[in-house]
Design a protein around this motif. Structure first.
Motif, short mmCIF file in Angstrom:
data_model
loop_
_atom_site.label_atom_id
_atom_site.label_comp_id
_atom_site.label_asym_id
_atom_site.label_seq_id
_atom_site.Cartn_x
_atom_site.Cartn_y
_atom_site.Cartn_z
N ALA A 134 0.83 -1.21 0.00
CA ALA A 134 0.00 0.00 0.00
C ALA A 134 0.86 1.26 0.00
N GLY A 135 1.85 1.31 0.89
CA GLY A 135 2.67 2.51 1.01
C GLY A 135 3.52 2.78 -0.21
N SER A 136 4.15 1.74 -0.75
CA SER A 136 5.04 1.93 -1.89
C SER A 136 4.29 2.31 -3.16
N THR A 137 2.96 2.05 -3.19
CA THR A 137 2.15 2.43 -4.35
C THR A 137 2.21 3.93 -4.62
N SER A 139 4.60 6.18 -4.20
CA SER A 139 5.85 6.83 -4.58
C SER A 139 6.42 6.26 -5.88
N PRO A 140 6.91 7.13 -6.77
CA PRO A 140 7.58 6.64 -7.99
C PRO A 140 8.80 5.79 -7.70
N ILE A 141 9.40 5.95 -6.52
CA ILE A 141 10.58 5.18 -6.16
C ILE A 141 10.29 4.15 -5.07
N GLY A 142 8.99 3.92 -4.81
CA GLY A 142 8.62 3.01 -3.72
C GLY A 142 8.82 1.55 -4.05
N ASN A 143 8.75 1.21 -5.33
CA ASN A 143 8.93 -0.18 -5.74
C ASN A 143 9.40 -0.21 -7.19
N PRO A 144 9.92 -1.35 -7.66
CA PRO A 144 10.48 -1.40 -9.02
C PRO A 144 9.47 -1.13 -10.12
N GLN A 145 8.21 -1.61 -9.96
CA GLN A 145 7.23 -1.39 -11.03
C GLN A 145 6.89 0.09 -11.18
N ASN A 146 6.80 0.81 -10.06
CA ASN A 146 6.55 2.26 -10.15
C ASN A 146 7.71 2.98 -10.82
N LEU A 147 8.92 2.59 -10.48
CA LEU A 147 10.09 3.22 -11.08
C LEU A 147 10.11 3.01 -12.59
N LEU A 148 9.80 1.80 -13.02
CA LEU A 148 9.75 1.51 -14.46
C LEU A 148 8.70 2.38 -15.16
N ILE A 149 7.51 2.45 -14.59
CA ILE A 149 6.41 3.19 -15.21
C ILE A 149 6.70 4.69 -15.19
N TRP A 150 7.23 5.17 -14.08
CA TRP A 150 7.55 6.60 -13.95
C TRP A 150 8.57 7.02 -15.00
N GLN A 151 9.61 6.23 -15.17
CA GLN A 151 10.62 6.55 -16.16
C GLN A 151 10.07 6.41 -17.58
N GLY A 162 0.18 12.32 -7.24
CA GLY A 162 -1.21 12.76 -7.21
C GLY A 162 -2.16 11.75 -7.83
N HIS A 163 -1.73 11.12 -8.91
CA HIS A 163 -2.60 10.15 -9.57
C HIS A 163 -2.74 8.87 -8.75
N LEU A 164 -1.66 8.44 -8.10
CA LEU A 164 -1.71 7.18 -7.33
C LEU A 164 -2.25 7.37 -5.92
N LEU A 165 -2.40 8.63 -5.48
CA LEU A 165 -2.83 8.89 -4.10
C LEU A 165 -4.17 8.24 -3.75
N PRO A 166 -5.21 8.35 -4.57
CA PRO A 166 -6.49 7.71 -4.18
C PRO A 166 -6.36 6.20 -4.00
N ALA A 167 -5.64 5.54 -4.92
CA ALA A 167 -5.47 4.09 -4.81
C ALA A 167 -4.70 3.73 -3.55
N ALA A 168 -3.60 4.45 -3.30
CA ALA A 168 -2.79 4.17 -2.12
C ALA A 168 -3.58 4.42 -0.84
N ALA A 318 -2.98 -0.88 -11.48
CA ALA A 318 -3.31 -2.30 -11.60
C ALA A 318 -2.23 -3.20 -11.02
N VAL A 319 -0.99 -2.96 -11.37
CA VAL A 319 0.07 -3.86 -10.91
C VAL A 319 0.36 -3.67 -9.42
N ASN A 320 0.08 -2.48 -8.90
CA ASN A 320 0.24 -2.31 -7.45
C ASN A 320 -0.86 -3.02 -6.69
N VAL A 321 -2.09 -2.95 -7.18
CA VAL A 321 -3.16 -3.74 -6.57
C VAL A 321 -2.84 -5.23 -6.71
N GLY A 322 -2.23 -5.62 -7.83
CA GLY A 322 -1.85 -7.01 -8.06
C GLY A 322 -0.79 -7.52 -7.12
N GLY A 323 -0.16 -6.64 -6.34
CA GLY A 323 0.80 -7.08 -5.33
C GLY A 323 0.15 -7.83 -4.19
#
Length: 372
Positions: A134-137, A139-151, A162-168, A318-323
């Motif tokens: 939940a927490g790493s969702t 941040s762009p640097i919170g987990n590898p999948q976010n880092l990949l998507i952010w870059q 801001g976009h991931l805040l509601p989900a997190a 989607a992939v963060n929920v899939g965690g």
């Protein structure tokens, strides 16, 4: 299980045996060049994991985490309060230190608190695995999948947050509610005689803390193999028993998972199947990210879908929920359970995490659609 031989311990390593078999079968039916296996192995990630394990084992052996646990639990009165504090710490740390580093810091502390009190360690390890997802969702640097998507999406940092805040937020509220409902409504019962029963090795604690900081910095700058190598020498000289206590079977499990899932995701049949799916539909992207995360873990799922899903931020949700869900949905789940070293951990994790996914997934989708 520490008294068992390696052969006896292997009988309990279901995931290691499963993915080792998958790796061997795929290598037999679909041979690939050695360079492909080297890429799938994710050597930097394995070296980073090893470096973190060395540093955290040193901190454990120094007695520092046990002393910190005693100081913390002596000031808390409710098991629910302790649980909410640990879950919140896990979530917040994962935003800035990544999900695996957060677990390497908080789970050993949880185990130490459990050794001094009536805190249910296995329940807390499961909750912390959920909290780190939940927490790493956020941040762009919170987990590898976010880092990949952010870059890949080249978005401003705050726009991503801001976009991931509601989900997190939905995820964390659910984790906090589960923590409150699942932990016993009891006072903390201290085993007073154990609060200060172990002296701290100042030299080992200092070496381990410096090693942890060094490893995080080396990982951030892409030098994880060098960082792990720099840690092995001083620990071999000053605390070789810490090296022996490392969970080497966990390292082998991750290697087998990386090889097996990497090869599976590269199969032509998988590529053709995905090519027939219309990822321009929001629901398709959402379900595709979740389901693929359950099958091959969320980081490989991100790599697989990143060029197919036109909405990178929808894929991130989607992939963060899939965690959540099965243990390989996020490899942070496996780290949390192995650090806790509790019997029947996998069974309890799935009994909680799969229903959690079934509740969380529709709620997150509903909130994101309402706000989008």
């Amino acid at each position: 299980m520490s008294g068992l031989t390696w052969r006896e311990r292997l009988k309990h390593e279901f995931l290691l045996l499963l993915f080792a078999a998958l790796t061997i079968v795929l290598a037999w039916i679909d041979p690939q060049p050695l360079s492909h296996y080297q890429r799938w192995l994710q050597w930097p990630t394995l070296c980073g994991l090893l470096g973190l394990m060395i540093a955290i084992q040193g901190i454990r052996d120094s007695g520092l985490v046990q002393r910190l646990a005693g100081m913390l639990v002596a000031r808390m009165h409710s098991l629910r309060a302790v649980g909410l504090l640990l879950v919140s710490m896990t979530a917040v740390l994962s935003m800035v230190l990544t999900n695996d580093v957060s677990l390497f810091l908080v789970v050993p502390l949880t185990v130490a608190i459990g050794s001094l009190s009536n805190l249910p360690v296995l329940r807390m390890a499961v909750l912390e695995a959920l909290a780190v997802n939940a927490g790493s969702t956020l941040s762009p640097i919170g987990n590898p999948q976010n880092l990949l998507i952010w870059q890949h999406a080249q978005l401003p940092f705050l726009s991503f947050v801001g976009h991931l805040l509601p989900a997190a937020a939905v995820m964390f509220v659910l984790v906090a509610a589960l923590t409150w409902l699942w932990l016993p409504d009891e006072r903390v019962a201290l085993q007073a005689g154990r609060l200060n029963d172990r002296a701290i090795s100042v030299s080992l604690a200092a070496l381990s803390l410096i090693s942890l900081a060094l490893m995080v910095l080396m990982m951030e700058h892409g030098h994880a193999p060098l960082g792990a190598l720099l840690l092995v020498a001083p620990f071999a000289l000053l605390s070789w028993r810490s090296l022996l206590r490392i969970d080497w079977l966990l390292m082998l499990t991750f290697a087998a998972i990386f090889l097996g899932l990497g090869h599976f995701a590269s199969l032509q049949a998988v590529d053709h199947a995905l090519g027939a799916i219309d990822f321009t539909q929001p629901m398709t992207t959402y379900l595709g990210g979740i389901v693929s995360s359950q099958l091959i873990s969320n980081v490989p799922a991100t790599v697989l879908l990143l060029d197919r899903a036109p909405d990178a931020l929808a894929l991130a949700v989607a992939v963060n929920v899939g965690g959540f869900g099965v243990v390989i949905g996020s490899l942070a789940n496996l780290i949390a359970l192995r650090l806790a070293r509790q019997p029947h951990a996998m069974r309890l994790f799935h009994a909680v995490s799969i229903p959690f996914l079934l509740v969380c997934a529709p709620l997150v989708y509903l909130v994101m659609r309402l706000l989008g």
